[in-house]
Design a protein around this motif. Structure first.
Motif, PDB file in Angstrom:
ATOM      1  N   GLY A 178      -0.607   2.765  13.081  1.00 55.44           N
ATOM      2  CA  GLY A 178       0.611   3.410  12.595  1.00 55.44           C
ATOM      3  C   GLY A 178       1.138   4.476  13.538  1.00 55.44           C
ATOM      4  O   GLY A 178       2.072   5.209  13.193  1.00 55.44           O
ATOM      5  N   ALA A 269      -0.314  12.197   7.824  1.00 55.50           N
ATOM      6  CA  ALA A 269      -0.651  11.099   6.923  1.00 55.50           C
ATOM      7  C   ALA A 269      -2.013  11.390   6.297  1.00 55.50           C
ATOM      8  O   ALA A 269      -2.909  11.908   6.959  1.00 55.50           O
ATOM      9  CB  ALA A 269      -0.699   9.777   7.679  1.00 55.50           C
ATOM     10  N   ASP A 285       0.511   9.223  -4.914  1.00 62.95           N
ATOM     11  CA  ASP A 285       0.975   8.079  -4.114  1.00 62.95           C
ATOM     12  C   ASP A 285       0.087   7.896  -2.880  1.00 62.95           C
ATOM     13  O   ASP A 285       0.557   7.806  -1.745  1.00 62.95           O
ATOM     14  CB  ASP A 285       2.431   8.301  -3.708  1.00 62.95           C
ATOM     15  CG  ASP A 285       3.133   7.001  -3.338  1.00 62.95           C
ATOM     16  OD1 ASP A 285       2.672   5.918  -3.765  1.00 62.95           O
ATOM     17  OD2 ASP A 285       4.146   7.070  -2.617  1.00 62.95           O
ATOM     18  N   THR A 287      -2.412   6.483  -0.143  1.00 66.86           N
ATOM     19  CA  THR A 287      -2.972   5.350   0.598  1.00 66.86           C
ATOM     20  C   THR A 287      -4.481   5.525   0.635  1.00 66.86           C
ATOM     21  O   THR A 287      -4.988   6.615   0.921  1.00 66.86           O
ATOM     22  CB  THR A 287      -2.412   5.311   2.028  1.00 66.86           C
ATOM     23  OG1 THR A 287      -1.016   5.020   1.965  1.00 66.86           O
ATOM     24  CG2 THR A 287      -3.109   4.239   2.861  1.00 66.86           C
ATOM     25  N   VAL A 326      -1.849   0.404   0.646  1.00 65.42           N
ATOM     26  CA  VAL A 326      -0.867   1.248   1.341  1.00 65.42           C
ATOM     27  C   VAL A 326       0.131   1.831   0.348  1.00 65.42           C
ATOM     28  O   VAL A 326       0.797   1.096  -0.383  1.00 65.42           O
ATOM     29  CB  VAL A 326      -0.117   0.441   2.428  1.00 65.42           C
ATOM     30  CG1 VAL A 326       0.853   1.348   3.184  1.00 65.42           C
ATOM     31  CG2 VAL A 326      -1.104  -0.212   3.378  1.00 65.42           C
ATOM     32  N   ARG A 327       0.215   3.161   0.359  1.00 59.80           N
ATOM     33  CA  ARG A 327       1.199   3.863  -0.481  1.00 59.80           C
ATOM     34  C   ARG A 327       1.901   4.925   0.365  1.00 59.80           C
ATOM     35  O   ARG A 327       1.822   4.902   1.600  1.00 59.80           O
ATOM     36  CB  ARG A 327       0.499   4.482  -1.701  1.00 59.80           C
ATOM     37  CG  ARG A 327      -0.167   3.446  -2.623  1.00 59.80           C
ATOM     38  CD  ARG A 327      -0.611   4.091  -3.944  1.00 59.80           C
ATOM     39  NE  ARG A 327      -1.251   3.110  -4.820  1.00 59.80           N
ATOM     40  CZ  ARG A 327      -2.564   2.933  -4.927  1.00 59.80           C
ATOM     41  NH1 ARG A 327      -3.394   3.686  -4.188  1.00 59.80           N
ATOM     42  NH2 ARG A 327      -3.064   2.036  -5.745  1.00 59.80           N
ATOM     43  N   GLY A 328       2.556   5.847  -0.292  1.00 58.23           N
ATOM     44  CA  GLY A 328       3.441   6.756   0.415  1.00 58.23           C
ATOM     45  C   GLY A 328       2.775   7.804   1.266  1.00 58.23           C
ATOM     46  O   GLY A 328       3.404   8.351   2.183  1.00 58.23           O
ATOM     47  N   PRO A 331       2.250   5.556   5.111  1.00 58.78           N
ATOM     48  CA  PRO A 331       2.893   4.242   5.170  1.00 58.78           C
ATOM     49  C   PRO A 331       2.432   3.445   6.384  1.00 58.78           C
ATOM     50  O   PRO A 331       2.102   4.012   7.426  1.00 58.78           O
ATOM     51  CB  PRO A 331       4.390   4.580   5.273  1.00 58.78           C
ATOM     52  CG  PRO A 331       4.505   5.995   4.825  1.00 58.78           C
ATOM     53  CD  PRO A 331       3.216   6.651   5.205  1.00 58.78           C
ATOM     54  N   ASP A 336       8.405   3.291   6.160  1.00 53.23           N
ATOM     55  CA  ASP A 336       8.386   3.119   4.715  1.00 53.23           C
ATOM     56  C   ASP A 336       7.453   1.985   4.360  1.00 53.23           C
ATOM     57  O   ASP A 336       7.867   0.905   3.971  1.00 53.23           O
ATOM     58  CB  ASP A 336       9.799   2.835   4.178  1.00 53.23           C
ATOM     59  CG  ASP A 336      10.746   3.977   4.465  1.00 53.23           C
ATOM     60  OD1 ASP A 336      10.274   5.126   4.444  1.00 53.23           O
ATOM     61  OD2 ASP A 336      11.942   3.734   4.684  1.00 53.23           O
ATOM     62  N   GLY A 337       6.171   2.212   4.510  1.00 48.35           N
ATOM     63  CA  GLY A 337       5.170   1.155   4.392  1.00 48.35           C
ATOM     64  C   GLY A 337       5.252   0.358   3.118  1.00 48.35           C
ATOM     65  O   GLY A 337       5.659   0.855   2.066  1.00 48.35           O
ATOM     66  N   ARG A 339       4.059  -1.458  -0.250  1.00 44.44           N
ATOM     67  CA  ARG A 339       3.111  -1.095  -1.286  1.00 44.44           C
ATOM     68  C   ARG A 339       2.366  -2.360  -1.711  1.00 44.44           C
ATOM     69  O   ARG A 339       2.925  -3.436  -1.751  1.00 44.44           O
ATOM     70  CB  ARG A 339       3.826  -0.501  -2.514  1.00 44.44           C
ATOM     71  CG  ARG A 339       4.794   0.652  -2.203  1.00 44.44           C
ATOM     72  CD  ARG A 339       4.044   1.916  -1.797  1.00 44.44           C
ATOM     73  NE  ARG A 339       4.845   3.104  -1.963  1.00 44.44           N
ATOM     74  CZ  ARG A 339       5.615   3.636  -1.035  1.00 44.44           C
ATOM     75  NH1 ARG A 339       5.761   3.047   0.118  1.00 44.44           N
ATOM     76  NH2 ARG A 339       6.251   4.758  -1.276  1.00 44.44           N
TER      77      ARG A 339
END
Length: 340
Positions: A178, A269, A285, A287, A326-328, A331, A336-337, A339
């Motif tokens: 990422g 992140a 939210d 990850t 994968v969440r906010g 991502p 904007d990964g 979900r």
């Protein structure tokens, strides 16, 4: 108040069957016809009869009780796992008794004595904080023991975990993929197999990608320690990603970063480990690596029952791979990964 307790012979006489037939009706897995079951249970309900499970255990040599020992119920992963264990064991005709050990093993002696006094058929040790003394003494007493979500060096003990080392490496690959380059780790308690293996796998993954681990602090699986560790890391090395050793600590890290001017995930992140229910709440939210708790429970129960039925069964070590959800908070690809 002085009425005589209803016995299995009373039920047998009223139902017109033998006392052994009544016993079979209330024995899980026993061979008995559906018609006999219906007749006996109807009479038992009418008379208010309940079998004496403890007395039957003395006769059979089986208590049908499993001791589940936990010490970390504030972590949302464990109440869910205990509920799953209870349902799975109940389906096999067993009931659980929950024993708690505080902190890193306070009260172990009392728990050992209680496990022996209740003559449990087997033990599931379901917390990283448990003393090796407990599991070794119970194994020495001939009680089958399966470790759930933790490991030990003792080769006599079976254990079921997620693939923690691989999970840590997967998180490293995910963050590097990422575009994150300044990556830190708030580890789980490094005195536990889970914390150590996740941390080692994570460091190996970064090394293979040619990146250093900017800083690592042992969060000890405690919220306040993890929150302080995250603030220290942000102050000292300004990371763009932090892997936190479990969700329980990751929630504390997210809460600590709110109000500091740090944006998640734009500045940093955050990735956790477990995928407890709260991870999907909009306020977090998160990850995270999903521990396959359903498959872990099924494997644990199967392994334990085999050892109860045959004490000569060899110990096994089972690792079950998880997946990144994968969440906010982190991502995929840094955008904007998706979900899952």
């Amino acid at each position: 108040m002085n009425e005589r307790r209803v016995t299995s012979q009373d039920v047998a006489t009223a139902a017109g069957v033998s006392q052994s037939a009544v016993s079979r009706v209330f024995t899980p897995g026993a061979s008995v016809s559906a018609a006999t079951v219906a007749k006996v249970r109807a009479v038992a309900d009418r008379l208010g009869y309940r079998p004496n499970v403890l007395a039957r255990g003395l006769v059979s040599g089986r208590s049908r009780l499993i001791g589940v020992v936990v010490a970390y119920l504030e972590n949302q992963f464990y109440p869910d796992a205990v509920e799953r264990l209870s349902r799975a064991l109940q389906a096999e005709g067993y009931r659980i008794i929950i024993f708690t050990v505080m902190g890193r093993g306070e009260g172990v002696g009392e728990v050992i004595e209680a496990l022996l006094d209740y003559q449990v058929d087997g033990i599931i040790a379901a917390s990283v904080g448990l003393s090796d003394t407990l599991t070794r003494r119970c194994a020495d007493a001939g009680i089958p023991v399966v470790l759930f979500n933790r490991g030990q060096i003792d080769q006599r003990l079976s254990q079921v975990t997620s693939a923690n080392r691989q999970g840590g490496q997967d998180v490293a690959d995910f963050l590097v993929g990422g575009g994150r380059k300044r990556i830190a780790h708030v580890s789980g308690w490094l005195g536990s197999s889970t914390g150590f293996d996740r941390a080692e796998g994570f460091a190996d993954g970064l090394s293979k990608a040619g990146l250093p681990l900017m800083k690592q602090i042992d969060g000890k699986y405690q919220r306040d320690v993890a929150a302080a560790a995250a603030l220290e890391i942000v102050e000292e090395v300004r990371p763009d990603a932090i892997f936190v050793g479990n969700d329980h600590m990751a929630f504390a890290v997210l809460d600590a970063l709110r109000g500091t001017g740090v944006s998640v995930p734009d500045d940093i992140a955050i990735v956790g480990y477990d995928d407890v229910t709260m991870a999907s709440w909009p306020s977090f939210d998160l990850t995270t690596v999903r521990q396959p708790s359903g498959r872990m429970v099924a494997s644990t129960v199967e392994m334990l029952i085999r050892q109860i039925d045959d004490h000569a069964q060899p110990a096994k070590k089972v690792e079950i791979a998880g997946e990144i959800v994968v969440r906010g908070s982190a991502p995929a690809g840094g955008g904007d990964g998706a979900r899952v």
